[in-house]
Each structure stands twice: as structure tokens, then as C-alpha cells.
Write a protein that holds these residues in place. Structure first.
Motif, PDB file in Angstrom:
ATOM      1  N   VAL A  40       0.836  -1.201   0.000  1.00 40.43           N
ATOM      2  CA  VAL A  40       0.000   0.000   0.000  1.00 40.43           C
ATOM      3  C   VAL A  40       0.873   1.253   0.000  1.00 40.43           C
ATOM      4  N   ALA A  41       1.931   1.236   0.796  1.00 34.60           N
ATOM      5  CA  ALA A  41       2.836   2.382   0.844  1.00 34.60           C
ATOM      6  C   ALA A  41       3.518   2.607  -0.508  1.00 34.60           C
ATOM      7  N   LEU A  42       3.927   1.519  -1.166  1.00 37.75           N
ATOM      8  CA  LEU A  42       4.585   1.649  -2.464  1.00 37.75           C
ATOM      9  C   LEU A  42       3.612   2.150  -3.527  1.00 37.75           C
ATOM     10  N   LEU A  43       2.400   1.637  -3.517  1.00 37.41           N
ATOM     11  CA  LEU A  43       1.393   2.111  -4.462  1.00 37.41           C
ATOM     12  C   LEU A  43       1.132   3.602  -4.276  1.00 37.41           C
ATOM     13  N   ASN A  44       1.050   4.029  -3.027  1.00 37.78           N
ATOM     14  CA  ASN A  44       0.836   5.454  -2.749  1.00 37.78           C
ATOM     15  C   ASN A  44       2.031   6.284  -3.217  1.00 37.78           C
ATOM     16  N   GLU A  45       3.226   5.769  -2.959  1.00 43.22           N
ATOM     17  CA  GLU A  45       4.442   6.494  -3.356  1.00 43.22           C
ATOM     18  C   GLU A  45       4.505   6.687  -4.872  1.00 43.22           C
ATOM     19  N   LEU A  46       4.106   5.654  -5.605  1.00 45.90           N
ATOM     20  CA  LEU A  46       4.166   5.707  -7.065  1.00 45.90           C
ATOM     21  C   LEU A  46       2.886   6.265  -7.687  1.00 45.90           C
ATOM     22  N   GLU A  47       1.914   6.596  -6.835  1.00 46.68           N
ATOM     23  CA  GLU A  47       0.630   7.141  -7.263  1.00 46.68           C
ATOM     24  C   GLU A  47      -0.081   6.201  -8.229  1.00 46.68           C
ATOM     25  N   LEU A  48      -0.117   4.911  -7.842  1.00 47.57           N
ATOM     26  CA  LEU A  48      -0.747   3.881  -8.648  1.00 47.57           C
ATOM     27  C   LEU A  48      -2.051   3.414  -8.021  1.00 47.57           C
ATOM     28  N   THR A  49      -2.996   3.022  -8.866  1.00 47.49           N
ATOM     29  CA  THR A  49      -4.256   2.420  -8.424  1.00 47.49           C
ATOM     30  C   THR A  49      -4.198   0.926  -8.712  1.00 47.49           C
ATOM     31  N   LEU A  50      -4.362   0.101  -7.678  1.00 46.56           N
ATOM     32  CA  LEU A  50      -4.284  -1.341  -7.857  1.00 46.56           C
ATOM     33  C   LEU A  50      -5.600  -1.865  -8.422  1.00 46.56           C
ATOM     34  N   ILE A  51      -5.530  -2.474  -9.598  1.00 45.82           N
ATOM     35  CA  ILE A  51      -6.707  -3.008 -10.277  1.00 45.82           C
ATOM     36  C   ILE A  51      -6.873  -4.500  -9.978  1.00 45.82           C
ATOM     37  N   TYR A  52      -5.797  -5.273 -10.117  1.00 47.92           N
ATOM     38  CA  TYR A  52      -5.849  -6.724  -9.927  1.00 47.92           C
ATOM     39  C   TYR A  52      -4.746  -7.202  -8.992  1.00 47.92           C
ATOM     40  N   THR A  53      -5.062  -8.223  -8.180  1.00 42.52           N
ATOM     41  CA  THR A  53      -4.049  -9.099  -7.606  1.00 42.52           C
ATOM     42  C   THR A  53      -4.142 -10.399  -8.380  1.00 42.52           C
ATOM     43  N   MET A  54      -3.010 -10.905  -8.840  1.00 44.33           N
ATOM     44  CA  MET A  54      -2.999 -12.020  -9.780  1.00 44.33           C
ATOM     45  C   MET A  54      -2.176 -13.163  -9.200  1.00 44.33           C
ATOM     46  N   GLU A  55      -2.862 -14.248  -8.864  1.00 40.97           N
ATOM     47  CA  GLU A  55      -2.176 -15.409  -8.295  1.00 40.97           C
ATOM     48  C   GLU A  55      -1.670 -16.320  -9.413  1.00 40.97           C
ATOM     49  N   THR A  56      -0.453 -16.836  -9.245  1.00 42.38           N
ATOM     50  CA  THR A  56       0.028 -17.856 -10.174  1.00 42.38           C
ATOM     51  C   THR A  56      -0.520 -19.230  -9.802  1.00 42.38           C
ATOM     52  N   HIS A  57      -0.976 -19.410  -8.542  1.00 42.20           N
ATOM     53  CA  HIS A  57      -1.593 -20.655  -8.084  1.00 42.20           C
ATOM     54  C   HIS A  57      -2.036 -20.449  -6.642  1.00 42.20           C
ATOM     55  N   VAL A  58      -2.711 -21.448  -6.078  1.00 37.61           N
ATOM     56  CA  VAL A  58      -3.034 -21.428  -4.654  1.00 37.61           C
ATOM     57  C   VAL A  58      -1.799 -21.923  -3.905  1.00 37.61           C
ATOM     58  N   HIS A  59      -1.197 -21.043  -3.153  1.00 41.44           N
ATOM     59  CA  HIS A  59       0.104 -21.290  -2.551  1.00 41.44           C
ATOM     60  C   HIS A  59      -0.001 -22.181  -1.315  1.00 41.44           C
ATOM     61  N   ALA A  60       1.029 -22.997  -1.105  1.00 36.80           N
ATOM     62  CA  ALA A  60       1.104 -23.841   0.080  1.00 36.80           C
ATOM     63  C   ALA A  60       2.145 -23.337   1.076  1.00 36.80           C
ATOM     64  N   ASP A  61       2.852 -22.267   0.733  1.00 39.42           N
ATOM     65  CA  ASP A  61       3.941 -21.830   1.604  1.00 39.42           C
ATOM     66  C   ASP A  61       3.760 -20.432   2.183  1.00 39.42           C
ATOM     67  N   HIS A  62       2.760 -19.706   1.719  1.00 35.76           N
ATOM     68  CA  HIS A  62       2.475 -18.394   2.317  1.00 35.76           C
ATOM     69  C   HIS A  62       1.016 -18.052   2.058  1.00 35.76           C
ATOM     70  N   ILE A  63       0.507 -17.115   2.844  1.00 37.96           N
ATOM     71  CA  ILE A  63      -0.879 -16.672   2.689  1.00 37.96           C
ATOM     72  C   ILE A  63      -0.918 -15.444   1.789  1.00 37.96           C
ATOM     73  N   THR A  64      -1.817 -15.479   0.828  1.00 40.72           N
ATOM     74  CA  THR A  64      -1.943 -14.371  -0.105  1.00 40.72           C
ATOM     75  C   THR A  64      -2.488 -13.110   0.572  1.00 40.72           C
TER      76      THR A  64
END
Length: 237
Positions: A40-64
Motif C-alpha cells: 500500500v505504501a509503495l502504491l501510494n508512493e508511485l501514485e498507482l491504483t491497484l486493479i488486480y491481484t494475480m495469483e500464479t496458483h493457490v500457494h502452500a507456503d504463504h498466505i496471499t
């Protein structure tokens, strides 16, 4: 194109911020729950609006971080339809094109590590998640893993991309950040150098890997877009 490669050290996970410099719209590939405030801080710094979060798969090693980012910023979660995460806003299939401002994204279904694995082709680069790693690949002994299927998808879909395509993986445990399709075809320890399908299947069958550290917490949480149990988000990665 705006591009940032982001690293979560506990699980050695790479996430990627890609933005359109003309429209200030952006996507995050494989966001990690513990890093949401930083995103969120980086998006604000770059003045970007987040449209999508894109998963490559359902992860078994971390929580999205997809669910948290959806609640905080109104972004939409993108997951393959076979991933088992029906909470997602957009369930994609092979060959689906997505457009975010001037950024064009092509979805390639690359199962074998899991049934719902995808890679994202964006311009001169491909984001392969855990399917194809630098000098390696994802394990095939969990989550509908299939070594033969993984070999077929890597060799027939990823290895047929232009040789100079930049390859950005979902993890690296040795400090490497980027490779190329040409390099992986030539030197990948599990798939490169002309290894046959049978050779690859034998390699994968004899890895004797430990049980994934966070799978019992991460997998059900990720099937709920990271929000099955918000207390479980204390898991790093």
C-alpha cells in the motif's frame, strides 16, 4: 511500464508490481499477506491504483494478500478456474488476455505443480510462479501435482516463448532474481539440456522433499483468498 520485484524473506517469495505509466493502473502478482502495508505504501508512493491481484496458483507456503488488498483498495483477485479458490473475482483460463491501461497480460495455464498454476506473459517477460524456477521447478507431490503434466507445459508453453524472454519466478532460495527462457532450456538442472519426459519424472520422484512447512495453514486460507482465518495471517509469507 512501471516494474518492481518485491521479496518476502521468510519464504523467499517474489511478488511483482506492474503498472501502466500512462493510466497509473497497476497489478500485483502473488502478493503476500504479511507485506500488505508495504504494498500500500509503495502504491501510494508511485501514485498507482491497484486493479488486480494475480495469483500464479493457490500457494502452500504463504498466505496471499489478495483478500486484504481487496478490502483495503478495492482491487479484484485473479485466479485460474481450476485453482480451487472460488472466492476470486475473476476466474481465468488458458489464453485469456487482460488489459490494465496500456499493459497487456496473457494467461498461460501451466499446471503440474498444482492443477491451477498459471504463468503471466507481459511484454518481454514471463512470471512463472512455482511452475518454472531458476535452475529448477515446483515440486509435484502435493496439490494435484503431476510431473509429466508439468514437463509438458514447461516444454510446450514456456520453452516455446522467445528465447530472450525474461523469466521471473515465484521463489528463489539462492539470491537469483531473473533468468531467460534460453538459459533455462540450456541449463535448468531438472528440465534443461534436452532432458526427456521420463528423465524428468524420475528426477521428481526421487527428490524426497520435506512436508511443506506452512501448507496446513496456508492452503485453506488461500482457497478463501487469504481470509479464512485472519489470525493465521501472522504466518510470515
Amino acid at each position: 511500464m512501471i516494474f518492481r520485484q518485491l521479496f518476502e524473506p521468510d519464504t523467499c517469495t517474489y511478488s511483482y508490481l506492474i503498472g501502466c505509466e500512462f493510466t497509473q493502473k497497476a497489478v500485483l502478482i502473488d502478493p503476500v499477506a504479511s507485506e500488505v502495508d508495504s504494498y500500500v505504501a509503495l502504491l501510494n508512493e508511485l501514485e498507482l491504483t491497484l486493479i488486480y491481484t494475480m495469483e500464479t496458483h493457490v500457494h502452500a507456503d504463504h498466505i496471499t494478500g489478495a483478500g486484504q488488498l481487496r478490502d483495503t483498495l478495492g482491487s479484484k483477485s485473479v485466479v485460474h478456474r481450476d485453482a480451487g479458490a472460488m472466492c476470486a473475482d475473476l476466474l481465468v483460463t488458458d489464453g485469456v488476455p487482460l488489459q490494465v491501461g496500456e499493459v497487456e497480460i496473457l494467461v498461460l495455464h501451466t499446471p503440474g505443480h498444482t492443477a491451477g498454476c498459471v504463468s503471466y506473459v507481459i511484454g518481454d517477460r514471463v512470471f512463472t510462479g512455482d511452475a518454472l524456477l531458476i535452475n529448477g521447478c515446483g515440486r509435484t507431490d502435493f496439490q494435484q501435482g503431476d510431473a509429466g503434466m508439468l514437463y509438458d507445459n514447461i516444454t510446450q508453453k514456456l520453452f516455446t516463448l522467445p528465447p530472450d524472454t525474461l523469466l521471473y519466478p515465484g521463489h528463489d532460495y539462492n539470491g537469483k532474481t531473473v533468468s531467460t527462457i534460453k538459459q533455462e532450456i540450456a541449463t535448468n538442472a531438472r528440465l534443461g539440456g534436452g532432458k526427456t519426459r521420463d528423465e524428468f519424472i524420475k528426477i521428481m520422484a526421487n527428490l524426497n522433499l520435506a512436508y511443506p512447512k506452512y501448507i496446513d495453514e496456508a492452503l485453506p486460507a488461500n482457497q478463501a483468498c487469504g481470509q479464512l482465518d485472519k489470525q493465521s495471517q501472522v504466518i510470515q509469507g
